[in-house]
Every structure is written in C-alpha cells, then in structure tokens.
Motif scaffolding. Structure first.
Motif, PDB file in Angstrom:
ATOM      1  N   MET A 174       0.843  -1.192   0.000  1.00  0.00           N
ATOM      2  CA  MET A 174       0.000   0.000   0.000  1.00  0.00           C
ATOM      3  C   MET A 174       0.885   1.250   0.000  1.00  0.00           C
ATOM      4  O   MET A 174       1.820   1.351   0.782  1.00  0.00           O
ATOM      5  CB  MET A 174      -0.909   0.014   1.236  1.00  0.00           C
ATOM      6  CG  MET A 174      -1.885   1.171   1.270  1.00  0.00           C
ATOM      7  SD  MET A 174      -2.920   1.172   2.774  1.00  0.00           S
ATOM      8  CE  MET A 174      -3.838  -0.348   2.570  1.00  0.00           C
ATOM      9  N   PHE A 175       0.619   2.178  -0.931  1.00  0.00           N
ATOM     10  CA  PHE A 175       1.389   3.408  -1.008  1.00  0.00           C
ATOM     11  C   PHE A 175       1.095   4.299   0.197  1.00  0.00           C
ATOM     12  O   PHE A 175       0.045   4.203   0.831  1.00  0.00           O
ATOM     13  CB  PHE A 175       1.067   4.167  -2.298  1.00  0.00           C
ATOM     14  CG  PHE A 175       1.517   3.445  -3.539  1.00  0.00           C
ATOM     15  CD1 PHE A 175       2.866   3.293  -3.815  1.00  0.00           C
ATOM     16  CD2 PHE A 175       0.585   2.909  -4.420  1.00  0.00           C
ATOM     17  CE1 PHE A 175       3.279   2.623  -4.950  1.00  0.00           C
ATOM     18  CE2 PHE A 175       0.991   2.241  -5.556  1.00  0.00           C
ATOM     19  CZ  PHE A 175       2.351   2.085  -5.824  1.00  0.00           C
ATOM     20  N   ALA A 176       2.036   5.204   0.491  1.00  0.00           N
ATOM     21  CA  ALA A 176       1.908   6.074   1.665  1.00  0.00           C
ATOM     22  C   ALA A 176       0.634   6.909   1.600  1.00  0.00           C
ATOM     23  O   ALA A 176      -0.059   7.077   2.606  1.00  0.00           O
ATOM     24  CB  ALA A 176       3.134   6.971   1.785  1.00  0.00           C
ATOM     25  N   ALA A 177       0.300   7.428   0.426  1.00  0.00           N
ATOM     26  CA  ALA A 177      -0.890   8.277   0.296  1.00  0.00           C
ATOM     27  C   ALA A 177      -2.161   7.484   0.600  1.00  0.00           C
ATOM     28  O   ALA A 177      -3.069   7.974   1.279  1.00  0.00           O
ATOM     29  CB  ALA A 177      -0.966   8.868  -1.108  1.00  0.00           C
ATOM     30  N   GLU A 178      -2.234   6.255   0.107  1.00  0.00           N
ATOM     31  CA  GLU A 178      -3.405   5.409   0.370  1.00  0.00           C
ATOM     32  C   GLU A 178      -3.481   5.048   1.853  1.00  0.00           C
ATOM     33  O   GLU A 178      -4.565   5.048   2.441  1.00  0.00           O
ATOM     34  CB  GLU A 178      -3.319   4.135  -0.470  1.00  0.00           C
ATOM     35  CG  GLU A 178      -3.378   4.380  -1.974  1.00  0.00           C
ATOM     36  CD  GLU A 178      -3.152   3.094  -2.743  1.00  0.00           C
ATOM     37  OE1 GLU A 178      -3.838   2.894  -3.756  1.00  0.00           O
ATOM     38  OE2 GLU A 178      -2.305   2.294  -2.308  1.00  0.00           O
ATOM     39  N   ARG A 179      -2.322   4.746   2.410  1.00  0.00           N
ATOM     40  CA  ARG A 179      -2.274   4.378   3.819  1.00  0.00           C
ATOM     41  C   ARG A 179      -2.730   5.534   4.701  1.00  0.00           C
ATOM     42  O   ARG A 179      -3.512   5.361   5.642  1.00  0.00           O
ATOM     43  CB  ARG A 179      -0.839   3.968   4.162  1.00  0.00           C
ATOM     44  CG  ARG A 179      -0.685   3.240   5.478  1.00  0.00           C
ATOM     45  CD  ARG A 179       0.716   2.700   5.641  1.00  0.00           C
ATOM     46  NE  ARG A 179       1.712   3.756   5.561  1.00  0.00           N
ATOM     47  CZ  ARG A 179       2.686   3.807   4.638  1.00  0.00           C
ATOM     48  NH1 ARG A 179       2.787   2.866   3.722  1.00  0.00           N
ATOM     49  NH2 ARG A 179       3.562   4.800   4.646  1.00  0.00           N
ATOM     50  N   ARG A 180      -2.255   6.726   4.405  1.00  0.00           N
ATOM     51  CA  ARG A 180      -2.606   7.893   5.217  1.00  0.00           C
ATOM     52  C   ARG A 180      -4.078   8.257   5.058  1.00  0.00           C
ATOM     53  O   ARG A 180      -4.723   8.696   6.015  1.00  0.00           O
ATOM     54  CB  ARG A 180      -1.706   9.074   4.847  1.00  0.00           C
ATOM     55  CG  ARG A 180      -0.282   8.861   5.306  1.00  0.00           C
ATOM     56  CD  ARG A 180       0.677   9.911   4.791  1.00  0.00           C
ATOM     57  NE  ARG A 180       2.050   9.565   5.169  1.00  0.00           N
ATOM     58  CZ  ARG A 180       3.122  10.238   4.805  1.00  0.00           C
ATOM     59  NH1 ARG A 180       3.004  11.318   4.039  1.00  0.00           N
ATOM     60  NH2 ARG A 180       4.323   9.845   5.188  1.00  0.00           N
ATOM     61  N   GLN A 181      -4.628   8.048   3.872  1.00  0.00           N
ATOM     62  CA  GLN A 181      -6.053   8.317   3.683  1.00  0.00           C
ATOM     63  C   GLN A 181      -6.899   7.358   4.505  1.00  0.00           C
ATOM     64  O   GLN A 181      -7.900   7.746   5.122  1.00  0.00           O
ATOM     65  CB  GLN A 181      -6.415   8.191   2.198  1.00  0.00           C
ATOM     66  CG  GLN A 181      -7.881   8.481   1.877  1.00  0.00           C
ATOM     67  CD  GLN A 181      -8.308   9.883   2.257  1.00  0.00           C
ATOM     68  OE1 GLN A 181      -7.518  10.827   2.153  1.00  0.00           O
ATOM     69  NE2 GLN A 181      -9.547  10.029   2.691  1.00  0.00           N
ATOM     70  N   LEU A 182      -6.485   6.088   4.566  1.00  0.00           N
ATOM     71  CA  LEU A 182      -7.213   5.107   5.356  1.00  0.00           C
ATOM     72  C   LEU A 182      -7.109   5.434   6.845  1.00  0.00           C
ATOM     73  O   LEU A 182      -8.094   5.332   7.591  1.00  0.00           O
ATOM     74  CB  LEU A 182      -6.648   3.710   5.086  1.00  0.00           C
ATOM     75  CG  LEU A 182      -7.305   2.541   5.839  1.00  0.00           C
ATOM     76  CD1 LEU A 182      -8.804   2.492   5.566  1.00  0.00           C
ATOM     77  CD2 LEU A 182      -6.649   1.224   5.438  1.00  0.00           C
TER      78      LEU A 182
END
Length: 311
Positions: free
Chosen positions: A1-9
C-alpha cells in the motif's frame, strides 16, 4: 500500500471513530507501528488530526464519543485481557454495579460464571451478556435508552439508584488522566456513571492504554475516588501512557496491568504469575502487576471508601 493510500485510510478511521490507537491502525493498514507513527506525524503536520498518547484523535483537544459499532472493534485484545483480570476481583455472593461500555460488556461475559452474584446495571449489553446466567441476578435501572451505546440514562436511571449500596462499581469511559480522573464525552452518561459510583464502596476503572492521558468533556470519577485501575501494558515506546500510570499510582490508585495476550486473572479466581510493568521515574510504593494477589493492597491502603454525597 502506497503512503498516500495508507494515510487516507488512517484519516478515515480517525474521522469515523474519534480516536484510534497506533496498534489498531497498524493492524488495519497492515504495516508496522513505526510506519504508522510516521504517517500520523505527517497528517498532524497538515492539521488533519492530533497525536495523543499512543494513538491519533480528531483535532481540537477533546475527543468525541464513538458509537458502539466503532468501539466494539477497537483494542479488542486489550479489552479481553482487562476483563479477564478484572473478573478476578469479583467474589461469590457479591453485589456490584457495572456501567456501560464495550470493556464492561466483556467483563459481564466472564461474570456469568460467578454464583450468587447480583449485578446492577444501566447497560443493555451487560444485561444481555448475563441474561442466561442462572446463578446471577441482574437488576436494570430505569431511564431513557441512549441508542449509541445501548445504555439507560436520564433522571429515571439516576433515581432508581438512590439508596443503593454495593461493594464495587466497575466503570469504563472515554478518557483517564491523573489530573481529572475518568471522563466521558456525553453529559447524560456522565451523570448516570456518577450515580453508579455513589452506590459503591470501591470503584474499579477498566481502561485500555489508549485512554490513558486522554481528557474528555465530563468528569465522572475524580482520581481520589478511584480504588483500582485495570489496564493493559502500554507499548514500550509509549512513554506518556507510562508516565500517566505512574502519576495515577502516586495518587494512591492501585494499578493492575494485564497482557494483551490474555494473561491475567480468570473469572474462576485462578491468576497468572505476577508480572511487573516498567514505568519511567521513581516508584512510590505502588506495585504494578498482572495476576497474583490482585485483591490485596499493592501499596499503603488509604481507606478510600468515598462518600460522594459530599461533592
């Protein structure tokens, strides 16, 4: 999982729940707590959330209360360990009060095996957990149903508790600090919890480590009225939670620390070997342990059978 996706979750979880532990965030996004901590710092720098004692909360200081569906999925292993240990405090034939909450619901499931027990509660979930326990008498308060946590609140609940006297009160809440004690985000819930406390000779608070150092709007139990705290062991890197535990111990609160792996007292009274928890700073006579001798004072007994009617 990319950092941006992880942070959005991560952001979506905090917005949905109000407060989430780093441990739970790491489990959901399937990465390490170190990585999650880095993501939380980045989101805090953008003003999207606040870091708070081993977790993340909505920005703005005081956390809001989550509903039962959200709470039931948070810190489940910790709540189980806390409930196992707390059940060892309850003896056959006792009369106790149990407040609303997902941790107290876990406790109630273990109390079903204690013969001759009388449980007074304003929680439908606690009552449901004990509904088929033939050896346990359940007494429900009156009141108005608060659907978000399946609890009875209001003047009807408070009036039904007048004149009641029991040995122990088991309560949870939204936050716990040495400065203010136990607190919650809802005024009606806080008022009923205070009435439950007033009926008890001893007050036992059940709070996992994510609640340590968290302060919410309405005080329910001042620190000097709390007899015992049953909690789980904070992560090794959560210095703030450890300091909060030490501050509570310094004020005379007896503290029992359960392992998230389920170590601790069982409802049958058998207890795991004592395990000390490391705390920063000097110790002042309060031993933190999980298991043996939990019912005995772990420091100078201060005889705090409080008469809350003077408050």
């Amino acid at each position: 999982m990319f950092a941006a996706e992880r942070r959005q979750l991560i952001l979506e979880m905090v917005r949905a729940n109000g407060a989430v532990s780093l441990r739970e965030l790491a489990r959901v996004v399937q990465t390490s707590e170190v990585t999650v901590r880095r993501d939380v710092r980045a989101l805090e720098a953008e003003g999207l959330l606040d870091r708070r004692h081993g977790g993340a909360v909505l920005p703005g200081g005081f956390t809001r209360e989550s509903g039962f569906p959200q709470k039931s999925h948070l810190a489940t292993a910790e709540k189980t360990a806390i409930a196992d240990l707390a059940a060892g405090l309850v003896e056959e034939g006792e009369a106790i009060v149990v407040g609303a909450g997902t941790t107290t619901q876990e406790l109630a499931r273990r109390l079903a095996r204690v013969p001759g027990l009388t449980v007074v509660t304003n929680s439908l979930l606690v009552a449901q957990a004990l509904a088929h326990a033939n050896r346990v008498e359940v007494v429900m308060t009156g009141g108005t149903l608060r659907g978000s946590n399946y609890a009875l609140v209001g003047s009807g609940a408070e009036q039904s508790l007048q004149g009641l006297r029991v040995s122990k009160a088991f309560l949870s809440g939204s936050g716990l600090t040495a400065e203010r004690g136990l607190s919650t985000s809802n005024m009606l819930s806080a008022s009923v919890d205070r009435a439950l406390v007033q009926a008890a000779a001893e007050v036992v608070v059940l709070a996992d480590h994510t609640k340590l150092g968290t302060d919410t709007m309405f005080q329910t139990v001042p620190t000097d009225v709390i007899t015992r705290l049953v909690t789980d062991e904070p992560p090794a890197n959560d210095d703030r939670a450890g300091m909060e535990l030490q501050a509570l111990a310094d004020q005379g609160v007896q503290i029992a620390v359960a392992g998230a792996n389920g170590a601790g007292a069982s409802s049958g009274g058998e207890q795991a070997p004592a395990r000390r928890a490391s705390l920063p700073g000097p110790r002042r006579g309060m031993t933190l342990r999980s298991g043996a001798g939990l019912g005995e004072p772990t420091g100078p007994e201060r005889g705090r059978v409080a008469d809350l009617r003077r408050r």
